[in-house]
Design an enzyme around this catalytic site. Structure first.
Site, PDB file in Angstrom:
ATOM      1  CB  SER A 185      19.536 -11.379  -6.566  1.00  0.00           C
ATOM      2  OG  SER A 185      18.418 -12.119  -7.018  1.00  0.00           O
TER       3      SER A 185
ATOM      4  CE  LYS B 233      23.937 -15.035  -6.833  1.00  0.00           C
ATOM      5  NZ  LYS B 233      22.990 -13.992  -7.315  1.00  0.00           N
TER       6      LYS B 233
ATOM      7  CB  SER C 140      19.460 -15.325  -6.303  1.00  0.00           C
ATOM      8  OG  SER C 140      20.300 -14.343  -6.879  1.00  0.00           O
TER       9      SER C 140
END
Ligand SMILES: [Mg+2]
Ligand SMILES: [Zn+2]
Lengths: 484, 493, 95
Positions: free
Chosen positions: B181, B78, B157
């Site tokens: 997330s 990420k 997210s």
């Protein structure tokens, strides 16, 4: 004594509170492993944590915590076993995180007390409200470039103790005495080097004035004063400024002011002023700081003797005047010198010789006590020679001058120069007889009742002996012979 | 190469150790898969050269028998994780061009275990979002499609991470979870996602959103893979004061340990209007599976559940407003020039932060500001205490909780929402675990009638991830979730 | 408690985010929508409830006082938009 200031319309009472920022003596910074020392090139003492790089996190330095506790103990203050770090949020070029990690609601040290000694020897107890740990900011330099400021983060994150007093001071002199005493305690404890020139010790002064007995007036805060002189100048200027405004029917704005060292005046601080709202909240990167009573007790047990304790001993046990005692104990080195020099000697006599002759000579020679050519042992020996009558006080002054010059031991000097006092009555009688024969007329006048002449004979005899005759014996024998 | 892509990480590790395949082959297959599925926009940076170098080193270590736990396994990261020498931007314009000189602890752990870095994955800007639509790199796309073939959000997210693992352009991926997330995108994309106990994975080197809530965690296709990755990710990190020293349990063993004799709580408050009936049905199905496997199901009550979301939307923005103050155009990232310092700050931050991030900074600044602190921030922290107390008391009687992971399945990209609050509701079931610091796992358990994946969430006691893997293992086996997304790499073959 | 354009301007200033006048109104509406929804918390009785700032049970760990970081000016300045002779450079600051 009261410190009321006379204005045009009557008397005013000055109210002063101090926030002192003292740099913690430590190797590394409060929350990073970068060096806390001065004098490196720009941004050389900066870690990625200090530069607030994304994802960097603070980890606290145990020694900084212990130093704060030691200082709290030195201020006879309450040590809080649980304290909290908060974020003080504001934007500034030398504040990389956009917040300062500080302690707002729950500081590590609570209420304490500090005793100041004024010039006349009287003491006052000044309340300490709190002491908390926080990060120092970096430095912005504005003179490198016409339209730019240059930022150096070496100071960023260095540990500071903010020590907040109660509004207990009533004159700039008291404020100066407070800072001098606080500095002395910090240096005894070794928790801050107290170097005001380098900025290790800075004061924010909160000043207000009021009619005697009236409630507190509105105060101003003048920031970052880094010398005792500036502290006094800033306070005196603020007092005069505020009294003038109030007597002209105006009112004081609560504001932060800057001191201009060139003009000795203060002015409103323009930047960082607008919309003061620091939005304090507990720093979620840190957990409650917890210390055990056991840790605190260990630190307390290892504390050195502090100036007040030594001072009391000098007054109660050695009979020194409060003022001499205060002077001798302000610096730890001075106190240690005195202890060594006065051991087994006339304590008061040693105190006099230190504060008058030694300090005088050091000041003239621009030397510190550490550089004194006269060792404690030699000063002790000199006082010993006076006490046992080997030399007179007058001769001792000459010997001292020589010691300061050459660093020699007093007995050596006395021997070399043959300054040993004459206490042999036969030798003194011969001197007296010679003087009386040489001044038969004056002897007659004296015996005729003009006994004021006695001093004249003493002087003549001492002169004849080159100052070495024992003055006591000279007096006794002279009186016998003249009156006999 | 689709056969290589179809291997789970555990299978791939065995094949690598048997020299049936090489790390370079496996990595090459995944780099190709990322090319093939590039239209999903789940990668924001690819590190092909670095990946092949790391894979070659893995093959050496496998050869001389010094293979690590993740040796040769291709992993996507990420973009919230700082990676040394590789642009790390939190998918924000304000970090444009930022290349860290340091490696986050979590990714360093993965590389030390032999993992191979494929690149950086798309996410919501500063992890603020639940659909991966706030990214400066544009929306990441969910490889799954409904009958209407519309582009669906992968959730957020960590949308890029979920999308890449589901699309088989990464065998594993890192994510972070502040309010859901990891778990919500895992559910939307039909993969396994774990939010560990707060303090399990170091936050050092991860761009901070809300420090008291942020936790890094693994995305994988199977529960066993997830246990493998989590074992490598977690560590006690002296550089993170909130990192925990509590030893990690044997997670791999837990996956197959079963749930016989476990007490599993069913919180009666985990229902809301607008929740798909299919979600409720799947939830009941999950309970039935666990019962059949020998667990005892108990209804429990978490009375303050409905207040978790509003409390979260005070605490998270408050912390974020302070955490994001460092993005000021002075030391890194983008800068918009101005002739005063404040002018530079204001222009830089206005241009660098997207709307959602600006909105949350504004909210956070407001709730901390003078006069509102007690009414908002302090109130939220008290509610947070009550929510944690709720969990503490139910965990006196049960070993884990089972709940839906999300109230709905994935929705179309660009769905217009005038009310910002509607977006927040995606996290209604996941936020409470963050506020209480508890571990939560999302496991794919079924499909909607439109063929979109749904997940079940398991929440456990602090530092008891093992129980989540036990329950997760049983659900995975019972659900036998074998369907694959339409836009998966090698899917055509 | 609902925010107006003035409050929006004040918050934007505190947060150092330039918000053009025409955005202030809409932004106020968006913030109010969130704040109204948050107001749901008022229902919860929280007197005598200790606020919870951190969920980790443990106390703050402490580091030894050793210098093991810093001395990396290159790393510190590597990403700076503007720097000169070892300093970060910003528009002139007036005190
Ligand atoms: Mg101050
Ligand atoms: Zn301060």
């Amino acid at each position: 004594m009261t410190n009321l200031v006379q204005g045009r319309t009557g008397e005013w009472e000055v109210v002063i509170g101090l926030e002192v920022h003292a740099q913690v003596s430590s190797q590394a910074k409060l929350f990073s492993g970068a060096s806390a020392s001065f004098g490196a090139g720009p941004n050389e003492h900066v870690s990625l944590v200090d530069a607030a790089m994304p994802g960097m996190l603070p980890v606290i330095n145990r020694e900084c915590v212990y130093q704060a506790i030691r200082t709290g103990l030195g201020l006879k203050a309450k040590i809080n076993l649980v304290s909290i770090f908060d974020r003080k949020n504001y934007f500034y070029a030398d504040l990389p995180q956009g917040y300062q990690i500080s302690q707002f609601k729950d500081p590590i040290v609570g209420e304490g007390m500090l005793r100041i000694v004024l010039a006349d020897g009287t003491t006052r107890d000044i309340g300490i409200e709190r002491l908390h740990l926080e990060q120092d900011a970096g430095k912005s330099m504005h003179d490198q470039h016409p339209s730019k400021s240059y930022i150096d983060l070496n100071r960023t994150g260095v540990a500071l103790m903010e020590i907040v007093s109660r509004p207990d001071m009533r004159s700039s002199a008291e404020a100066a005495a407070y800072v001098r005493k606080l500095r002395s305690i910090l240096r005894y404890l070794g928790t801050c080097d107290g170097n005001m020139e380098e900025g290790s010790l800075r004061a924010d002064v909160n000043v207000s004035v009021r009619r005697p007995g009236a409630p507190f007036g509105t105060r101003t805060e003048t920031k970052n004063l880094n010398s005792l002189r500036f502290i006094q100048m800033a306070i005196d200027y603020e007092v005069a400024r505020q009294i003038e405004i109030l007597e002209d029917g105006g009112s004081i704005d609560q504001e932060t002011r800057l001191f201009d060292t060139n003009t000795g005046t203060t002015r409103t601080m323009r930047s960082k002023e607008d919309a003061h709202d620091y939005r304090y909240f507990p720093d979620p990167d840190l957990l409650p700081l917890m210390v055990s009573q056991d840790e605190v007790d260990k630190l307390a047990a290892a504390l050195p003797e502090l100036p007040d304790q030594i001072r009391d001993r000098l007054i109660d046990d050695y009979g020194l005047s409060p003022y001499d005692a205060a002077v001798i104990t302000e610096e730890r080195a001075t106190a240690l010198y005195y202890e060594a020099a006065s051991a087994g000697q006339d304590r008061k006599l040693v105190a006099n010789w230190m504060t008058v002759e030694l300090f005088g000579a050091l000041n003239k020679g621009g030397k510190s006590l550490g550089q004194s050519p006269v060792t404690p042992e030699n000063l002790a020996a000199l006082v010993g020679l006076i006490s046992d009558g080997t030399i007179s006080g007058r001769i001792a002054k000459d010997v001292f001058a020589d010691m300061f010059e050459t660093g020699k031991a007093p007995d050596v000097i006395v021997a070399e120069k043959g300054l040993k006092q004459v206490s042999d009555s036969g030798a003194i009688e011969t001197l007296i007889d010679d003087v009386m024969n040489a001044n038969a007329d004056k002897v007659a006048e004296y015996r005729g009742g003009k006994d004021k002449l006695f001093g004249f004979f003493v002087g003549q005899v001492m002169k004849a002996s080159g100052g070495q005759a024992n003055p006591g014996m000279v007096n006794d024998i002279l009186r016998q012979k003249l009156d006999g | 190469m689709s056969d290589l892509l179809s291997l789970s990480a555990v299978e791939a590790r065995a094949a690598l150790d048997n020299k049936d395949i090489s790390a370079v082959e496996l990595t090459t297959a995944y780099l190709a898969a990322a090319d093939e599925t590039a239209s999903l926009n789940n990668y924001v940076a690819r590190t092909a050269d670095q990946a092949l170098t790391m894979a070659a080193e893995s093959d050496k270590r496998i050869a001389d028998g010094t293979a690590g736990l993740l040796e040769g396994v291709p992993i996507g990261v990420k973009d919230l994780f700082c990676t040394k020498g590789v642009a790390s931007t939190a998918c924000s314009r304000i970090l444009d061009g930022f290349v860290p000189r340091y490696e986050s602890t979590v990714t360093a752990n993965l590389w030390a275990a032999g993992g191979v870095m494929l690149g950086k994955l798309n996410c919501d800007e500063f992890a603020m979002g639940s659909a991966n639509e706030t990214s400066a790199f544009g929306a990441a796309i969910n490889p799954w499609q409904g009958p209407d073939k519309l582009d669906l959000v992968p959730g957020g997210s960590s949308g890029g991470s979920a999308s890449a693992v589901a699309a088989r352009s990464a065998l594993m991926a890192t994510g972070t979870d502040t309010g859901g997330s990891i778990r919500q995108p895992a559910a939307f994309c039909g993969v396994v996602g774990l939010k560990p106990t707060y303090g399990r994975c170091s936050r050092w080197g991860i761009v901070a959103f809300a420090s008291s809530l942020d936790q890094a965690g693994p995305f994988t296709r199977t529960v066993a893979d997830n246990a493998l990755m989590m074992t490598a990710m977690a560590s006690h990190d002296p550089k993170d004061s909130t990192s925990s020293a509590v030893p990690l349990q044997d997670l791999a063993a837990a996956v197959t340990a079963g749930v016989k004799g476990m007490k599993i709580g069913v919180p009666k408050e985990y229902v809301m209007d607008g929740m798909d009936s299919e979600v409720t049905a799947l939830w009941q199905q999950g309970q039935a599976w666990l019962q059949a496997a020998g667990a005892e199901l108990v209804e429990v009550s978490l009375p303050h559940t409905k207040y978790a979301l509003p409390a979260y939307y005070i605490i998270a923005p408050a912390e974020a407003s302070s955490n994001l103050a460092r993005y000021d155009g002075v030391r890194y990232g983008s800068r918009v020039e101005a002739d005063s310092l404040d002018g530079m700050y204001e222009a830089t931050r206005a241009a660098g932060f997207g709307d959602e991030v600006q909105r949350r900074i504004m909210i956070g600044t407001y709730v901390l500001s003078a006069g509102y602190y007690d009414a908002y921030y302090l109130k939220a922290q008290k509610v947070r205490r009550l929510i944690k107390n709720d969990f503490d008391s139910v965990f006196e009687t049960v070993d884990a909780l089972i709940t839906p992971a999300t109230p709905t399945a994935a929705f179309p990209v660009g769905r217009k929402i005038d009310d910002p609050v509607t977006n927040f509701l995606n996290d209604v079931f996941t936020v409470p675990a963050n506020l209480a610091g508890l571990p939560g796992m999302s496991v794919p358990a079924g499909l909607t009638k439109d063929g979109l994946p749904l997940g079940l969430q398991i929440v456990g006691k602090a530092f008891d991830e093992a129980s989540l893997y036990r329950v997760g293992g049983v659900i995975e086996a019972a659900a036998n979730f074998t369907t694959t997304p339409a836009r998966m790499a090698g899917g055509a073959s | 408690m609902s925010v107006d354009k003035t409050t929006v301007a004040k918050i934007a200033r505190l947060a150092r985010i330039a918000v053009p006048d025409e955005r202030q109104g809409p932004l106020a509406d968006e913030l109010n929508a969130i704040l109204d929804w948050i107001a749901e918390l008022d229902e919860v009785k929280t007197d005598h409830v200790e606020p919870l700032a951190s969920v980790t049970g443990h106390a703050l760990p402490m580091r030894d006082d050793v210098v093991n970081d810093g001395g990396c000016v290159d790393d510190v300045l590597a990403n700076a938009p503007e720097s000169a002779s070892g300093f970060f450079v910003v528009p002139k600051v007036v005190e």
